[in-house]
Design a protein around this motif. Structure first.
Motif, short mmCIF file in Angstrom:
data_model
loop_
_atom_site.label_atom_id
_atom_site.label_comp_id
_atom_site.label_asym_id
_atom_site.label_seq_id
_atom_site.Cartn_x
_atom_site.Cartn_y
_atom_site.Cartn_z
N VAL A 392 1.79 8.21 -8.74
CA VAL A 392 0.87 8.52 -9.88
C VAL A 392 0.76 7.04 -10.80
N MET A 393 2.09 6.62 -10.97
CA MET A 393 2.19 5.42 -11.83
C MET A 393 1.11 4.23 -11.22
N LEU A 394 1.12 4.12 -10.02
CA LEU A 394 0.44 3.34 -9.31
C LEU A 394 -1.10 3.64 -9.39
N VAL A 395 -1.30 4.82 -9.25
CA VAL A 395 -3.04 5.16 -9.74
C VAL A 395 -3.27 4.82 -11.17
N ALA A 396 -2.44 5.20 -12.09
CA ALA A 396 -2.81 4.84 -13.44
C ALA A 396 -3.09 3.11 -13.56
N LEU A 397 -2.10 2.53 -12.71
CA LEU A 397 -2.30 1.04 -12.82
C LEU A 397 -3.56 0.51 -12.20
N PHE A 398 -3.93 1.27 -10.78
CA PHE A 398 -4.87 0.70 -10.25
C PHE A 398 -5.74 1.74 -9.66
N PRO A 399 -6.45 2.40 -10.51
CA PRO A 399 -7.26 3.43 -9.90
C PRO A 399 -8.10 3.40 -8.93
N PRO A 400 -9.20 2.58 -9.08
CA PRO A 400 -9.99 1.95 -8.22
C PRO A 400 -9.59 1.77 -6.75
N LEU A 401 -8.33 1.17 -6.93
CA LEU A 401 -7.87 0.77 -5.59
C LEU A 401 -7.32 1.68 -4.64
N LEU A 402 -6.53 2.78 -5.31
CA LEU A 402 -5.89 3.82 -4.80
C LEU A 402 -6.89 5.06 -4.58
N LEU A 403 -7.92 5.23 -5.22
CA LEU A 403 -8.94 6.51 -5.37
C LEU A 403 -10.08 6.04 -4.51
N MET A 404 -10.48 4.96 -4.40
CA MET A 404 -11.88 4.46 -3.91
C MET A 404 -11.82 3.55 -2.68
N TRP A 405 -11.12 2.32 -3.12
CA TRP A 405 -11.17 1.20 -2.08
C TRP A 405 -10.19 1.44 -0.83
N LEU A 406 -9.08 1.81 -1.07
CA LEU A 406 -8.02 2.27 -0.23
C LEU A 406 -8.52 3.50 0.64
N PRO A 407 -9.18 4.47 0.39
CA PRO A 407 -9.53 5.54 1.37
C PRO A 407 -10.90 4.92 2.08
N GLN A 408 -11.71 4.09 1.55
CA GLN A 408 -12.84 3.55 1.97
C GLN A 408 -12.39 2.53 3.30
N ALA A 409 -11.30 2.01 2.87
CA ALA A 409 -10.50 0.92 4.07
C ALA A 409 -10.27 1.76 5.47
N PHE A 410 -9.94 3.09 5.15
CA PHE A 410 -9.69 3.91 6.58
C PHE A 410 -10.84 4.67 6.88
N GLY A 411 -11.96 4.23 6.30
CA GLY A 411 -13.19 4.99 6.92
C GLY A 411 -13.52 6.37 6.16
N VAL A 412 -12.83 6.65 4.91
CA VAL A 412 -13.03 7.76 4.27
C VAL A 412 -13.58 7.69 2.90
N THR A 413 -14.68 8.37 2.81
CA THR A 413 -15.36 8.26 1.48
C THR A 413 -14.93 9.82 0.84
N LEU A 414 -14.46 9.56 -0.21
CA LEU A 414 -14.24 11.03 -1.12
C LEU A 414 -15.63 11.39 -2.05
N SER A 415 -15.90 12.29 -1.92
CA SER A 415 -16.90 13.05 -2.59
C SER A 415 -16.84 13.24 -4.03
N GLU A 416 -17.65 13.37 -4.76
CA GLU A 416 -17.44 13.49 -6.27
C GLU A 416 -16.65 14.86 -6.38
N ASN A 417 -16.87 15.84 -5.75
CA ASN A 417 -15.98 17.05 -6.01
C ASN A 417 -14.56 16.92 -5.70
N THR A 418 -14.37 16.33 -4.40
CA THR A 418 -12.99 15.82 -4.04
C THR A 418 -12.35 15.08 -5.02
N LEU A 419 -12.98 14.16 -5.44
CA LEU A 419 -12.35 13.17 -6.49
C LEU A 419 -11.82 13.93 -7.69
#
Length: 497
Positions: A392-419
């Motif tokens: 959670v601390m890392l999410v606070a520090l790097f929110p785009p990295l952990l919530l958007m870019w990292l999932p996309q790197a594994f081929g996963v796109t989070l929908s707005e509702n899922t996010l």
């Protein structure tokens, strides 16, 4: 601006205040640790000097046959004049070998070891101590009284380091550093060891600087005869926190309480969550009594003592109310997420980045106050806040990295509702972590507990476990559950060398 808009923004402001209430314990803890380096300059060592008063050691014992013999032997090995030591073991109607072991030690150390046996036991530690104190006060031999637990091991120079502070007549009591000393440590005792580093050589050094001690260590507290008489010649029996009440009463009379970090006492601590829960629930319920009893002291500064200082009061209530603060802060964040997501995001990041910085500062500085223990439990130091909290601390520090870019790197796109749902889960994780800690306790006695309980504690964090216990104390107090003295079982695992 219409009424609906005003109400809406009023609600947003209220939720923001609730969310940011989580900063109070963060700032309080960090501010306390800022005081630690000043202990090099603001301390009691200038008034201390070699001083060897006649010390009576009172040891409450109930079914301590496995540990009491080694404790007595180590006391007799103290770097202290033997003619100035008397050990009074108060046997609380034990049903094991305790009285026989003590009698054997009395024969081995004539004039130094005495057995005082109570025919009626089970009334609690304070009643047992008072039986011994009454006997000790019947003559004027004792100049200082050391209260200890039957299972603890005093290092050779510990008592001498404590008594030097009594050379100053303004000092009423001295406390030692209780260090977790089990030979075969497990994951839980390592966490306890780190906790004790943070709460004793670290936090109590700061309390020395601030001039107000929260609690004398129950198993290592040294009182002058004058102080003992001034607080009534007995230990309080109306609470489960008799050591804290004794600490407060000493300071309310205008006498100093000093913590001596170099007087090290080794203790065996609980190895299971169930046993730790029982021990800490007793402590937490005792603190409820203390908080209520001294309600006229809080936030009322006086020249007689520093217990009424705002700094001390905020630190006390930040810890005592921490579970409630965690819940309130999470409710505020969750509500903001529904009302004003951008404000919620900003508040979340500000709160958790502050917590991360405070955590790094506190653990780094705290670990340095006992580098030996910290090195031996470095995994517990790193994982003290819990794996999920670190994420959670890392999410606070790097929110785009952990919530958007990292999932996309594994081929996963989070929908707005899922996010949104994921963000909500992150915001309410802190109170949920207490549920995880409670679950760890619940599954411990089962066949899966051996591996599942440690896993859950590593995920939730040791701090969340302590908060869950404190929250349980709230529930016990509200339901008026019986407050009992439950002894923590000890089997003699303390390292003696």
């Amino acid at each position: 601006m219409d009424v609906l808009t005003v109400l809406s923004w009023t609600l947003v402001i209220v939720c923001l205040v609730l969310a940011l209430s989580g900063l109070v314990p963060v700032i309080s803890a960090a501010a306390t640790f800022v005081a630690i380096p000043f202990h090099a300059f603001i301390n009691h060592y200038g008034e201390a000097k070699p001083y060897l008063p006649r010390v009576a050691i009172v040891v409450p014992a109930w079914n301590e046959g496995a540990v009491i013999g080694a404790s007595i032997d180590r006391l007799m090995m103290l770097d202290y004049p033997r003619e100035a030591l008397r050990i009074y073991v108060v046997d609380d109607a034990s049903t094991d070998s305790t009285p026989d072991v003590v009698r054997a030690k009395a024969a081995l150390y004539p004039g130094n070891v005495m057995l005082l046996r109570r025919d009626k036991g089970g009334e609690g530690k304070a009643h047992t101590l008072n039986h011994g104190i009454r006997e000790i006060l019947k003559d004027d031999w004792m100049e200082a009284l050391l209260i200890m637990d039957a299972d603890v091991i005093y290092t050779p120079t510990s008592l001498r380091r404590m008594t030097r502070h009594l050379a100053d007549p303004r000092v009423g009591a001295v406390s030692a550093y209780i260090r977790e000393g089990s030979q075969d440590r497990n994951y839980l005792t390592k966490f306890i060891g780190v906790e004790y580093v943070l709460s004793q050589p670290a936090a109590r050094r700061a309390q020395n600087v601030l001039g107000a001690q929260a609690c004398l260590a129950g198993g290592a507290q040294l009182h002058t005869r004058e102080n003992l008489i001034a607080i009534g010649g007995r230990i309080d029996t109306s609470s489960l926190a008799e050591d804290t009440i004794t600490t407060f009463e000493t300071q309310l009379t205008g006498r100093k309480v000093v913590f001596e970090p170099l007087a090290i006492v080794l203790a065996e601590e609980p190895r299971t969550v169930v046993a730790l829960w029982k021990q800490r629930l007793r402590w937490a319920r005792g603190n409820v009594t203390v908080t209520a009893r001294y309600r006229k002291v809080w936030f009322h500064p006086t020249r007689v003592h520093h217990l009424g200082a705002w700094t001390f009061g905020i630190a006390w209530f930040s810890l005592w109310l921490l579970p409630l603060i965690m819940i309130v802060s999470s409710i505020g964040l969750a509500a903001l997420l529904f009302l004003q997501p951008p404000i919620a995001t900003t508040a979340f990041r500000f709160l958790w980045i502050s917590a991360a910085l405070a955590y790094i500062f506190i653990l780094t500085l705290g670990s340095l106050t006992d580098a030996r223990t910290s090195r031996r439990a470095w995994v517990a130091v790193l994982l003290f806040p819990g794996i999920v909290n670190m994420i959670v601390m890392l999410v606070a520090l790097f929110p785009p990295l952990l919530l958007m870019w990292l999932p996309q790197a594994f081929g996963v796109t989070l929908s707005e509702n899922t996010l949104f749902v994921l963000t909500l889960c992150i915001y309410i994780w802190i109170p949920f972590s207490m549920v995880v800690a409670w679950l760890a306790r619940a599954v411990e006695p089962t066949w899966a507990g051996r591996w599942l309980t440690p896993t859950l504690i590593f995920l939730a964090g040791y701090g969340s476990l302590l908060c869950a216990i404190t929250f349980d104390s709230y529930l016990k107090e509200l339901s008026h559950a019986e407050a009992r003295w439950d002894k923590t079982e000890k089997v003699g695992r303390v390292a003696t060398s």
